[in-house]
Motif scaffolding. Structure first.
Motif, PDB file in Angstrom:
ATOM      1  N   GLY A  53       0.793  -1.228   0.000  1.00  0.00           N
ATOM      2  CA  GLY A  53       0.000   0.000   0.000  1.00  0.00           C
ATOM      3  C   GLY A  53       0.817   1.265   0.000  1.00  0.00           C
ATOM      4  O   GLY A  53       0.402   2.281  -0.566  1.00  0.00           O
ATOM      5  N   VAL A  76     -10.372  -4.043   3.333  1.00  0.00           N
ATOM      6  CA  VAL A  76      -9.460  -2.901   3.165  1.00  0.00           C
ATOM      7  C   VAL A  76      -8.296  -3.202   2.228  1.00  0.00           C
ATOM      8  O   VAL A  76      -8.117  -2.538   1.206  1.00  0.00           O
ATOM      9  CB  VAL A  76      -8.898  -2.434   4.528  1.00  0.00           C
ATOM     10  N   SER A  79      -8.416  -3.701  -1.842  1.00  0.00           N
ATOM     11  CA  SER A  79      -8.602  -2.513  -2.687  1.00  0.00           C
ATOM     12  C   SER A  79      -7.681  -1.370  -2.290  1.00  0.00           C
ATOM     13  O   SER A  79      -6.929  -0.840  -3.110  1.00  0.00           O
ATOM     14  CB  SER A  79     -10.066  -2.040  -2.625  1.00  0.00           C
ATOM     15  N   HIS A  80      -7.698  -0.991  -1.027  1.00  0.00           N
ATOM     16  CA  HIS A  80      -6.991   0.202  -0.570  1.00  0.00           C
ATOM     17  C   HIS A  80      -5.479   0.070  -0.734  1.00  0.00           C
ATOM     18  O   HIS A  80      -4.806   1.032  -1.132  1.00  0.00           O
ATOM     19  CB  HIS A  80      -7.347   0.452   0.897  1.00  0.00           C
ATOM     20  N   LYS A 114     -12.648   0.266   8.458  1.00  0.00           N
ATOM     21  CA  LYS A 114     -12.718   0.928   7.155  1.00  0.00           C
ATOM     22  C   LYS A 114     -12.569   2.442   7.289  1.00  0.00           C
ATOM     23  O   LYS A 114     -11.895   3.084   6.473  1.00  0.00           O
ATOM     24  CB  LYS A 114     -14.021   0.559   6.447  1.00  0.00           C
ATOM     25  N   TYR A 163      -8.635   3.375   7.688  1.00  0.00           N
ATOM     26  CA  TYR A 163      -7.772   3.330   6.518  1.00  0.00           C
ATOM     27  C   TYR A 163      -8.195   4.318   5.441  1.00  0.00           C
ATOM     28  O   TYR A 163      -7.362   5.040   4.882  1.00  0.00           O
ATOM     29  CB  TYR A 163      -7.736   1.913   5.945  1.00  0.00           C
ATOM     30  N   PHE A 164      -9.478   4.356   5.143  1.00  0.00           N
ATOM     31  CA  PHE A 164      -9.917   5.167   4.013  1.00  0.00           C
ATOM     32  C   PHE A 164      -9.982   6.660   4.325  1.00  0.00           C
ATOM     33  O   PHE A 164      -9.946   7.487   3.415  1.00  0.00           O
ATOM     34  CB  PHE A 164     -11.271   4.663   3.505  1.00  0.00           C
ATOM     35  N   HIS A 182      -5.568   7.742   5.428  1.00  0.00           N
ATOM     36  CA  HIS A 182      -4.556   7.662   4.376  1.00  0.00           C
ATOM     37  C   HIS A 182      -4.964   8.523   3.185  1.00  0.00           C
ATOM     38  O   HIS A 182      -5.310   8.024   2.114  1.00  0.00           O
ATOM     39  CB  HIS A 182      -4.360   6.212   3.938  1.00  0.00           C
ATOM     40  N   ASN A 241      -6.097   7.737  -0.613  1.00  0.00           N
ATOM     41  CA  ASN A 241      -7.524   7.957  -0.855  1.00  0.00           C
ATOM     42  C   ASN A 241      -7.865   9.419  -0.563  1.00  0.00           C
ATOM     43  O   ASN A 241      -8.444   9.734   0.472  1.00  0.00           O
ATOM     44  CB  ASN A 241      -8.349   7.017   0.039  1.00  0.00           C
TER      45      ASN A 241
END
Length: 347
Positions: free
Chosen positions: A186, A240, A243-244, A281, A284-285, A288, A292
């Motif tokens: 990531g 997470v 995708s992330h 969720k 992370y979303f 970061h 994102n």
């Protein structure tokens, strides 16, 4: 050069491979009344955010060993800024025991010029309000070995001496290639670094998939420390990391053995009942922003599959707790919001 910060105060420089800062406060709480930090029921407070996989492992071990009465817990919310995790879920935005708004205050109470990331998990000495340790690798091992006097009856042996020679290399593999491997993907600073990290991660997952073909848990018929350490990455994988963090060769649900194994653990008391998918969720979303920038939190994936039959008990026998017993239900304070669980996806 642009730096991206991850949840443990580490960073990656553009064009380079992600490097985790592994310099932590390595003080230990010991079963020795003459130690600087002696084991003492009620003296220490574990600060552990549900969103963080490193903190989640301490929450699981605390539950499995029955240390809730001996070590209290404070839980920051799922997001933080570069300064610190905050107690935004608590009344008035303060931890009710330590009386602080930011975990940073406990670090500065010990080290006024603390130069590194303000990380969870952290154990804080309640009388002084000062952080004792944030060495997440050692914390759970010490909960098993140093806090035995306070373990519940029937608690599992998570780090048995006769298995350590086999466990320690597996712990290293899981940390370097899986726990940290998803972050290496990531936060890769170049295409080359990402592809190298991607290959390493899935090579390790393939190795673990093969290992779980012939045994119920990583060390055999009962749960151990290595299962805890792998679980906290697996439970975040499809929600997470797929995708992330671009860990998208395949989802966890596409690994027959790993997916069944992860569900087996999730449905074991002490594991899934510590997992807050919404906070995971959100963390992370939202945090970061380099990855994102819109901070949009995805609605999916469907999480109800975590409650489906796994069949590993019938296939292999054994029992998660061996001759011991599972922990009782979590207290109201320790319970996850029902709207944040896998059950919330069942209509």
């Amino acid at each position: 050069m642009k730096d991206q910060y991850d949840t443990k105060g580490s960073y990656v420089t553009e064009g380079q491979e992600f490097k985790r800062d592994t310099n932590y406060i390595t003080d230990r709480i010991l079963a020795d009344p003459e130690a600087e930090w002696p084991v003492e029921s009620g003296r220490y407070r574990l600060i552990a955010a549900r969103a963080c996989p490193w903190a989640n492992r301490t929450m699981i071990v605390r539950r499995l060993l029955g240390l809730e009465d001996a070590i209290s817990i404070g839980m920051p919310g799922p997001t933080h800024d570069k300064r610190s995790w905050t107690f935004d879920l608590d009344e008035d935005g303060r931890d009710p025991v330590l009386g602080i708004e930011r975990l940073q205050e406990a670090y500065f109470a010990r080290f006024p010029d603390y130069p590194r990331g303000i990380t969870v998990p952290a154990i804080v000495d309640i009388p002084s309000g000062a952080v004792v340790t944030n060495d997440y690798n050692q914390i759970t091992l010490d909960l098993s070995s140093q806090w035995r006097e306070h373990h519940r009856p029937g608690a599992p042996e998570l780090y048995p001496e006769h298995l350590r020679a086999e466990m320690d290399p597996l712990i290293k593999l899981i940390f370097t290639e899986v726990n940290n491997g998803v972050y290496r993907c990531g936060f890769a600073g170049s295409q080359e670094a990402y592809e190298s990290a991607f290959t390493r991660l899935f090579d390790a997952l393939d190795t673990l998939e093969d290992r779980l073909e012939s045994r119920r848990f990583l060390m055999g018929e009962t749960i151990t420390e290595v299962d805890v350490r792998l679980f906290t990455t697996l439970v975040r994988f499809d929600a997470v990391y797929y995708s992330h963090f671009k860990c998208n060769r395949q989802r966890l649900v596409d690994f027959p053995n790993l997916w069944a194994y992860a569900r087996d653990l999730f449905q074991t008391p002490g594991f899934g009942d510590t997992v807050d998918f919404v906070q995971i969720k959100q963390h992370y979303f939202i945090v970061h922003t380099d990855i994102n920038p819109t901070q949009i939190v995805p609605v999916g994936p469907d999480l109800s599959g975590w409650l489906s039959e796994h069949g590993r008990d019938e296939r292999f026998g054994g029992s998660p707790f061996g001759e011991g017993t599972p922990p009782g239900p979590p207290s109201a304070h320790d319970s996850v919001d029902p709207a944040h669980t896998a059950e919330a996806w069942i209509s």
